[in-house]
Design an enzyme around this catalytic site. Sequence first.
Site, PDB file in Angstrom:
ATOM      1  N   TRP A   7       0.845  -1.214   0.000  1.00 44.01           N
ATOM      2  CA  TRP A   7       0.000   0.000   0.000  1.00 44.01           C
ATOM      3  C   TRP A   7       0.867   1.246   0.000  1.00 44.01           C
ATOM      4  CZ3 TRP A   7      -2.158   2.570   4.937  1.00 44.01           C
ATOM      5  CH2 TRP A   7      -1.256   2.469   5.993  1.00 44.01           C
ATOM      6  N   ASP A   8       2.159   1.071   0.253  1.00 53.13           N
ATOM      7  CA  ASP A   8       3.103   2.190   0.223  1.00 53.13           C
ATOM      8  C   ASP A   8       2.941   2.989  -1.074  1.00 53.13           C
ATOM      9  OD1 ASP A   8       3.950   0.082   1.949  1.00 53.13           O
ATOM     10  OD2 ASP A   8       5.935   0.963   2.095  1.00 53.13           O
TER      11      ASP A   8
ATOM     12  N   GLU B 263       0.868  -2.782  12.606  1.00 52.51           N
ATOM     13  CA  GLU B 263       1.147  -4.224  12.552  1.00 52.51           C
ATOM     14  C   GLU B 263       1.663  -4.808  13.862  1.00 52.51           C
ATOM     15  OE1 GLU B 263       3.766  -4.393   9.215  1.00 52.51           O
ATOM     16  OE2 GLU B 263       2.140  -4.316   7.754  1.00 52.51           O
TER      17      GLU B 263
ATOM     18  N   LYS C 281       2.555   0.720  16.084  1.00 53.14           N
ATOM     19  CA  LYS C 281       3.714   0.848  15.198  1.00 53.14           C
ATOM     20  C   LYS C 281       3.664   2.120  14.354  1.00 53.14           C
ATOM     21  CE  LYS C 281       6.072  -1.848  11.589  1.00 53.14           C
ATOM     22  NZ  LYS C 281       5.982  -2.998  10.690  1.00 53.14           N
ATOM     23  N   GLN C 282       2.471   2.505  13.941  1.00 55.68           N
ATOM     24  CA  GLN C 282       2.333   3.664  13.056  1.00 55.68           C
ATOM     25  C   GLN C 282       0.890   4.155  13.150  1.00 55.68           C
ATOM     26  OE1 GLN C 282       3.275   0.600  10.130  1.00 55.68           O
ATOM     27  NE2 GLN C 282       2.202   1.856   8.634  1.00 55.68           N
TER      28      GLN C 282
HETATM   29  C1  BGC Z   1       4.884  -1.290   7.520  1.00 62.04           C
HETATM   30  C2  BGC Z   1       3.856  -1.396   6.423  1.00 62.04           C
HETATM   31  C3  BGC Z   1       4.553  -1.191   5.099  1.00 62.04           C
HETATM   32  C4  BGC Z   1       5.726  -2.135   4.906  1.00 62.04           C
HETATM   33  C5  BGC Z   1       6.515  -1.855   3.675  1.00 62.04           C
HETATM   34  C6  BGC Z   1       5.992  -2.302   7.254  1.00 62.04           C
HETATM   35  O1  BGC Z   1       6.968  -2.204   8.234  1.00 62.04           O
HETATM   36  O2  BGC Z   1       4.287  -1.535   8.770  1.00 62.04           O
HETATM   37  O3  BGC Z   1       2.850  -0.434   6.616  1.00 62.04           O
HETATM   38  O4  BGC Z   1       3.645  -1.372   4.078  1.00 62.04           O
HETATM   39  O5  BGC Z   1       6.589  -2.002   6.011  1.00 62.04           O
HETATM   40  O6  BGC Z   1       7.100  -0.595   3.720  1.00 62.04           O
END
Ligand code: BGC
Length: 727
Positions: free
Chosen positions: A331-332, A473, A585-586
């Site tokens: 999704w980035d 996550e 985490k985010q």
């Molecule tokens: C993040 C995800 C991201 C992925 C790739 C993960 O560490 O939590 O949101 O899509 O890294 O960058």
Amino acid sequence: MVDLWTISEASFEPRRLRHNETVFTVGNGYLGTRGAFEEAYPGDQRTTFVHGVFDNLPIFFSELVNFPDWLELEIILAGEHFDLAEGKLLSFERHLDLRNGLLTRTLRWRSPAGRTTRMEFRRFASLADVHAACLQATLTPEDYSGKIEFRSGLDGGTDNLSFKHWDWLGQGTEDQTCWLHLRTHSSQIEAAMAVRLQVESGAAVATENWDVHAHPTLACSTDAEPGQTVRLEKIVSIFTGRDTQDPLSAARKKLASLTGRNWDALWREHAKAWKEEWRRCDVVIEGDDEAQLAIRFNIYHLLIAGPRYDEHVNIGAKTLSGYGYRGHAFWDTEIFMLPFFTFTRPEIARNLLSYRYHNLPGAREKAAENGFKGAQYPWESAGDGREVTPTWVPNPNDRTRMIRIWTGDIEIHISADIAFAAWQYWTASHDEEFLVERGAEIILETARFWASRAEWNQKRGDYEFKDVIGPDEYHDHVDNNAYTNLMARWHLRLARSIVDWLKEHHPAKAARLFEKIDLKEDNLERWQQIADHIYRPVNPKTGLIEQFEGYFKRKDVSLESLEPRNESAQSLFGIDGANEVQIIKQPDVAMLMYLLPGELEPAYAKVNYDYYTERTDLTFGSSLGPSIQAIMATRLGTPGQAYENFIRAARADLEDVRGNAGDGIHGASAGGLWQAVVFGFGGLQISDEGWTLTPKLPAHWKRLAFKFVWRGEEVKVDLKGEDGAGH
Ligand code: BGC
């Protein structure tokens, strides 16, 4: 005066080798070549990736393949091999000119026998002709005369971190050129490269061709006196079986067509192409040199990753600049990088979204495998759009144990993220052809997935999404993640409005599409019914959203109590331990508020922002976090937090704040940084009705200027003053 267009390295620091290889990547949206030196150095990653050229491998399913090394250049100076690990480095500088992607390295080296040579290396990957790249080495002996020898060609012995993907098909050398023809082992994609070497010197030049297996090489030698300059030019052409049926002929033809056009001619066209890119995409920040340089650096990396001529490829989380995530797209792209393209280079945005359209079959397959209808996009996607998230990976702290990765199974929000990106592109561009021919099908097929994934809770009388992972996550296997639920709700409603729009504006095409995907009126009613009853976890008294059911019952550990630390909360607590605490985490709820401000009463925004800010691992959690946090802080009036997080994102790769920039550019952080400037400080917001601007510049910024494209028209924004009132 500080040069706000150049990234520089003032001395050679071997411990930053990998990091700088990432930073100094050159590319053109077709290929990316890490900034390894021409001569080899121990531990270097001599890597060129080409979009879309994936091959199979264990555990990770599929990865971008490292191409033959076109940088390689062995230099022998009066019998001594030039090698930075030997002799003495008297001076060293490296500069990446962001204006045009020119990488220059200048150095003086004293050999073990005491001979000193001045050297300058330059390279670029042509933006005017993406199948061409050039390299130049200029050497001047300072205090000796002798033979200068070069050995250079195409090294097909390259691997991906020890894993070999290439089968040899053929090679040859002829005059001052050589070529190599290979094929990937499992995916059977052919690739061909051809090079021409030319040496200019005051003395005669002798050239030999060495037809070494998988490593065709040209060896040139000449004599030089002190102060006399010898220059080598290497021109490279590259094609793959994804571009043409016969990549070898294409590469050789291309090289022949470049004959007679030296560096200067190729350079002029290339520099012109870059000038146009920056005319469209530059962001000017006055009063903050660090921010200015960082935004240009990040835009540069987005631009060299953006596919200009290929609508069957996406951008991996680490762009084309490193091995991280093996080139897989997440999704980035849609949520973090795509807005930059949508608003400045819509043609590239269209290509990226078209990749998702072409990969609908893979997404349908995934939905069906999981027992659902419609299209479920993979969490990680590579060549053909099938799920390529590894299921098990070795535990980095204990290689004898494996860790189960669940994101590929249950991080399902990506399907709504892609629909969101398609809607955003449509809203900004009004590219009707895209919406009718491609976007609508993406949005409708993924809506159908949501409808079949939703579960009716008889007791509560609502629909739920159980057993998911939200953007945060640290917590997996959760029920009713607010982000997932409300994105799905928005998505189902969007689908309904797209259907109405199609029927009104393109009735014949709409009828064909509905027939193709077998969409009936009762599907739509059901979607409406589900959307109206999706569980929405907002506390009516406080306005606080529970990130997922049961989140508030998890242990409330303060982030401060973990200080001092230099690792993420998850690595401190362990995977299971992190699941048990409220640290995230985010941004998750904040991410939802960012993308869909209309989904929550405005009065509730601040309480949610405050609650989750205190619990978000912004320093060591995901690199995707800080830019979004910066935007929400700007919108909710906490300028200190806005700038602090903006700078965190700005430094992600330049300063290697997470220690993993060697794995490649954090593409989402790069795209997020652009959003933090334009949507955050610039205050650009869009809706079906149009765009608005509510700027809130950091106090020390004197000016912020950028352009964006709105429905085919270029809009220029030029904000001045302490808080950017007026433009
Ligand atoms: C993040 C995800 C991201 C992925 C790739 C993960 O560490 O939590 O949101 O899509 O890294 O960058």
